[in-house]
Design a protein around this motif. Structure first.
Motif, PDB file in Angstrom:
ATOM      1  N   UNK A 107       6.051  -5.675  48.686  1.00 37.43           N
ATOM      2  CA  UNK A 107       5.416  -6.147  49.861  1.00 37.43           C
ATOM      3  C   UNK A 107       3.754  -5.097  49.519  1.00 37.43           C
ATOM      4  N   UNK A 108       4.080  -4.223  48.115  1.00 34.07           N
ATOM      5  CA  UNK A 108       3.038  -4.118  47.320  1.00 34.07           C
ATOM      6  C   UNK A 108       2.322  -5.501  46.861  1.00 34.07           C
ATOM      7  N   UNK A 109       1.127  -5.208  46.346  1.00 30.77           N
ATOM      8  CA  UNK A 109       0.064  -6.383  45.904  1.00 30.77           C
ATOM      9  C   UNK A 109       0.285  -6.717  44.423  1.00 30.77           C
ATOM     10  N   UNK A 110       0.438  -8.107  44.914  1.00 30.28           N
ATOM     11  CA  UNK A 110       1.134  -8.810  44.303  1.00 30.28           C
ATOM     12  C   UNK A 110      -0.730  -9.564  43.067  1.00 30.28           C
ATOM     13  N   UNK A 111      -0.369  -9.052  41.458  1.00 28.15           N
ATOM     14  CA  UNK A 111      -1.779  -9.173  40.509  1.00 28.15           C
ATOM     15  C   UNK A 111      -1.409 -10.572  39.933  1.00 28.15           C
ATOM     16  N   UNK A 112      -3.308 -10.680  40.316  1.00 24.92           N
ATOM     17  CA  UNK A 112      -3.698 -12.602  39.982  1.00 24.92           C
ATOM     18  C   UNK A 112      -3.454 -12.667  38.805  1.00 24.92           C
ATOM     19  N   UNK A 113      -3.599 -11.461  37.755  1.00 27.39           N
ATOM     20  CA  UNK A 113      -3.834 -11.922  36.448  1.00 27.39           C
ATOM     21  C   UNK A 113      -2.631 -12.919  35.637  1.00 27.39           C
ATOM     22  N   UNK A 114      -3.457 -13.271  34.936  1.00 22.46           N
ATOM     23  CA  UNK A 114      -1.943 -14.198  34.359  1.00 22.46           C
ATOM     24  C   UNK A 114      -0.827 -13.519  33.369  1.00 22.46           C
ATOM     25  N   UNK A 115       0.226 -13.904  33.942  1.00 17.88           N
ATOM     26  CA  UNK A 115       1.812 -13.769  33.445  1.00 17.88           C
ATOM     27  C   UNK A 115       1.658 -14.210  32.112  1.00 17.88           C
ATOM     28  N   UNK A 116       2.251 -13.039  30.792  1.00 19.79           N
ATOM     29  CA  UNK A 116       3.102 -13.348  30.298  1.00 19.79           C
ATOM     30  C   UNK A 116       4.256 -14.532  30.254  1.00 19.79           C
ATOM     31  N   UNK A 117       4.102 -15.285  28.697  1.00 19.84           N
ATOM     32  CA  UNK A 117       4.129 -16.990  28.870  1.00 19.84           C
ATOM     33  C   UNK A 117       6.351 -16.149  28.486  1.00 19.84           C
ATOM     34  N   UNK A 118       7.074 -17.279  28.286  1.00 17.23           N
ATOM     35  CA  UNK A 118       8.535 -17.106  27.681  1.00 17.23           C
ATOM     36  C   UNK A 118       8.127 -16.598  26.115  1.00 17.23           C
ATOM     37  N   UNK A 119       7.189 -17.414  25.622  1.00 17.71           N
ATOM     38  CA  UNK A 119       7.441 -17.639  23.742  1.00 17.71           C
ATOM     39  C   UNK A 119       6.656 -16.103  23.660  1.00 17.71           C
ATOM     40  N   UNK A 120       5.591 -15.479  24.816  1.00 15.93           N
ATOM     41  CA  UNK A 120       5.203 -14.513  24.509  1.00 15.93           C
ATOM     42  C   UNK A 120       6.059 -13.136  25.006  1.00 15.93           C
ATOM     43  N   UNK A 121       7.078 -13.573  26.092  1.00 20.30           N
ATOM     44  CA  UNK A 121       8.669 -12.309  25.925  1.00 20.30           C
ATOM     45  C   UNK A 121       9.068 -11.937  25.007  1.00 20.30           C
ATOM     46  N   UNK A 122       9.717 -13.546  24.546  1.00 22.24           N
ATOM     47  CA  UNK A 122      10.399 -12.579  23.163  1.00 22.24           C
ATOM     48  C   UNK A 122       9.844 -12.283  21.985  1.00 22.24           C
ATOM     49  N   UNK A 123       8.404 -12.984  21.844  1.00 22.96           N
ATOM     50  CA  UNK A 123       8.002 -12.354  21.099  1.00 22.96           C
ATOM     51  C   UNK A 123       7.181 -10.500  21.203  1.00 22.96           C
ATOM     52  N   UNK A 124       7.282  -9.985  21.687  1.00 27.83           N
ATOM     53  CA  UNK A 124       6.770  -9.076  22.966  1.00 27.83           C
ATOM     54  C   UNK A 124       5.482  -8.987  22.084  1.00 27.83           C
ATOM     55  N   UNK A 125       4.782  -9.897  22.793  1.00 25.89           N
ATOM     56  CA  UNK A 125       3.532 -10.092  22.404  1.00 25.89           C
ATOM     57  C   UNK A 125       2.720  -9.952  24.020  1.00 25.89           C
ATOM     58  N   UNK A 126       2.242  -9.574  24.886  1.00 27.46           N
ATOM     59  CA  UNK A 126       1.329  -8.970  26.400  1.00 27.46           C
ATOM     60  C   UNK A 126       0.379  -9.778  26.437  1.00 27.46           C
ATOM     61  N   UNK A 127      -0.177 -10.228  27.643  1.00 24.92           N
ATOM     62  CA  UNK A 127      -1.009 -10.907  27.888  1.00 24.92           C
ATOM     63  C   UNK A 127      -2.371  -9.836  27.352  1.00 24.92           C
TER      64      UNK A 127
ATOM     65  N   UNK B  16       7.622  -7.367  32.887  1.00 32.26           N
ATOM     66  CA  UNK B  16       7.823  -7.264  31.654  1.00 32.26           C
ATOM     67  C   UNK B  16       7.119  -6.875  30.315  1.00 32.26           C
ATOM     68  N   UNK B  17       5.693  -7.383  30.700  1.00 30.38           N
ATOM     69  CA  UNK B  17       4.557  -7.347  29.301  1.00 30.38           C
ATOM     70  C   UNK B  17       4.391  -6.313  29.777  1.00 30.38           C
ATOM     71  N   UNK B  18       3.965  -5.641  30.951  1.00 26.77           N
ATOM     72  CA  UNK B  18       3.695  -4.032  30.813  1.00 26.77           C
ATOM     73  C   UNK B  18       4.383  -2.771  30.052  1.00 26.77           C
ATOM     74  N   UNK B  19       5.820  -3.447  29.879  1.00 30.11           N
ATOM     75  CA  UNK B  19       6.022  -2.903  28.505  1.00 30.11           C
ATOM     76  C   UNK B  19       6.536  -2.725  27.763  1.00 30.11           C
ATOM     77  N   UNK B  20       5.871  -4.301  27.446  1.00 27.43           N
ATOM     78  CA  UNK B  20       6.053  -4.402  25.970  1.00 27.43           C
ATOM     79  C   UNK B  20       4.235  -4.126  25.570  1.00 27.43           C
ATOM     80  N   UNK B  21       3.606  -4.250  26.614  1.00 23.53           N
ATOM     81  CA  UNK B  21       2.242  -3.543  26.296  1.00 23.53           C
ATOM     82  C   UNK B  21       2.085  -1.690  26.034  1.00 23.53           C
ATOM     83  N   UNK B  22       3.217  -1.254  26.604  1.00 22.14           N
ATOM     84  CA  UNK B  22       2.879  -0.086  26.459  1.00 22.14           C
ATOM     85  C   UNK B  22       4.485   0.660  25.072  1.00 22.14           C
ATOM     86  N   UNK B  23       4.668  -0.638  24.546  1.00 22.66           N
ATOM     87  CA  UNK B  23       4.846   0.076  22.672  1.00 22.66           C
ATOM     88  C   UNK B  23       5.890   0.928  23.262  1.00 22.66           C
ATOM     89  N   UNK B  24       6.261   1.699  22.074  1.00 18.61           N
ATOM     90  CA  UNK B  24       7.043   2.698  21.901  1.00 18.61           C
ATOM     91  C   UNK B  24       6.692   4.378  22.384  1.00 18.61           C
TER      92      UNK B  24
END
Length: 301
Positions: A66-86, A219-227
């Motif tokens: 019930x927290x805020x649902x962000x309106x930004x575009x989510x990463x597609x499956x290919x971006x997720x697989x390649x770890x390329x966040x929006x 998932x994009x947030x995890x990938x955007x944060x890197x190592x």
């Protein structure tokens, strides 16, 4: 039922949360994992902590429950697989800032923090960037962001790639199917009736509106944060790292790397435990965490 409360943060994000347990008890904040709402913490676990005198705070991360649902575009499956966040997507630092904002809203001083999976990553980031908020840190089946460790099994990724459920019953069956894969069916079997009731409750709480875009953004947030290994070395809060030795969602190497990165961290690897708080392992996690808090009482408070 414990009441859902809402914190309006300065940046415009609303964080739903609950508080239960003795009003004068030390605060323990529980940060849930990918796509999981605050009800994902088993009642037996929450009761175990409150029974140890702790005041338990749970929250829905942004894009969950019930927290805020962000309106930004989510990463597609290919971006997720390649770890390329929006570009411009939020990251774990933003999610940790939400937690910091919630604690400020509650007027909380240093609190004990336990995070599981992605919630462990958020908790780690909170401890690194907002050290005054964290009295102790417990990181459970989580990892560092280093892609050489903590990676899910390929079989797990294939199961997670399925289209979202369209009904409550389909959501239940999807969950039970995934649990048979990432949970332990021998050492620590799940309580199927409890799992069914939990998924149905999550569906009802979300009013039948699943949020796959939110999961993709997380998932994009995890990938955007890197190592984050270098950042973890700055954590000063006494830290306990718990992991199962057969985890298929976050390989045990992720827990080992987390403990190696955080100065003075204690690492406990539980034989037979996978990526699930089954009834047979809950009391062990409660005892380990509560004992960690007790052993370090006065270190940061």
């Amino acid at each position: 039922m414990t009441e859902d409360l809402f914190a309006e943060l300065p940046g415009g994000t609303t964080i739903c949360h609950r508080v239960e347990g003795p009003a004068d008890g030390p605060a323990l904040l529980l940060v849930a994992g990918l796509g999981l709402d605050l009800t994902s913490w088993p009642r037996r676990m929450v009761d175990g902590f409150t029974g140890r005198g702790l005041r338990v705070i749970t929250l829905d991360n942004r894009d969950t429950g019930r927290s805020t649902r962000v309106r930004a575009r989510p990463p597609g499956m290919l971006r997720q697989l390649l770890a390329r966040p929006v570009p411009g997507a939020y990251d774990l630092g933003d999610m940790a800032a939400d937690v910091d904002g919630l604690l400020g809203h509650l007027g909380a001083g240093p609190v004990h923090v336990l995070g599981m999976s992605m919630g462990g990553m958020i908790a780690q980031t909170l401890a690194a960037r907002h050290p005054a908020r964290v009295a102790t840190l417990t990181s459970v089946f989580s990892t560092t962001g280093d892609r050489r460790v903590g990676q899910p099994a390929r079989s797990t990724l294939l199961r997670m790639a399925k289209r979202p459920a369209r009904t409550a019953e389909e959501a239940v069956e999807r969950h039970l199917s995934l649990l048979r894969h990432i949970g332990s069916t021998t050492d620590f079997p799940p309580d199927v009736a409890l799992e069914r009731a939990w998924v149905t409750g999550v569906w009802d709480r979300a009013e039948g509106r699943p949020n796959p875009a939110g999961v993709a953004r997380q998932i994009g947030a995890i990938q955007a944060s890197g190592d984050r290994t270098a950042e973890l070395r700055s954590i000063t809060a006494p830290t306990l790292v718990i992991h199962g030795d057969t985890d298929r969602m976050v390989h045990p190497s992720g827990g080992r790397a987390t403990a190696a990165a955080i100065p003075g961290a204690r690492h406990v690897e539980i034989a037979g435990m996978r990526h699930h708080f089954a009834p047979g392992v809950i009391d062990r996690v409660v005892d380990l965490t509560a004992d960690h808090i007790t052993a370090t009482a006065g270190v940061r408070e």
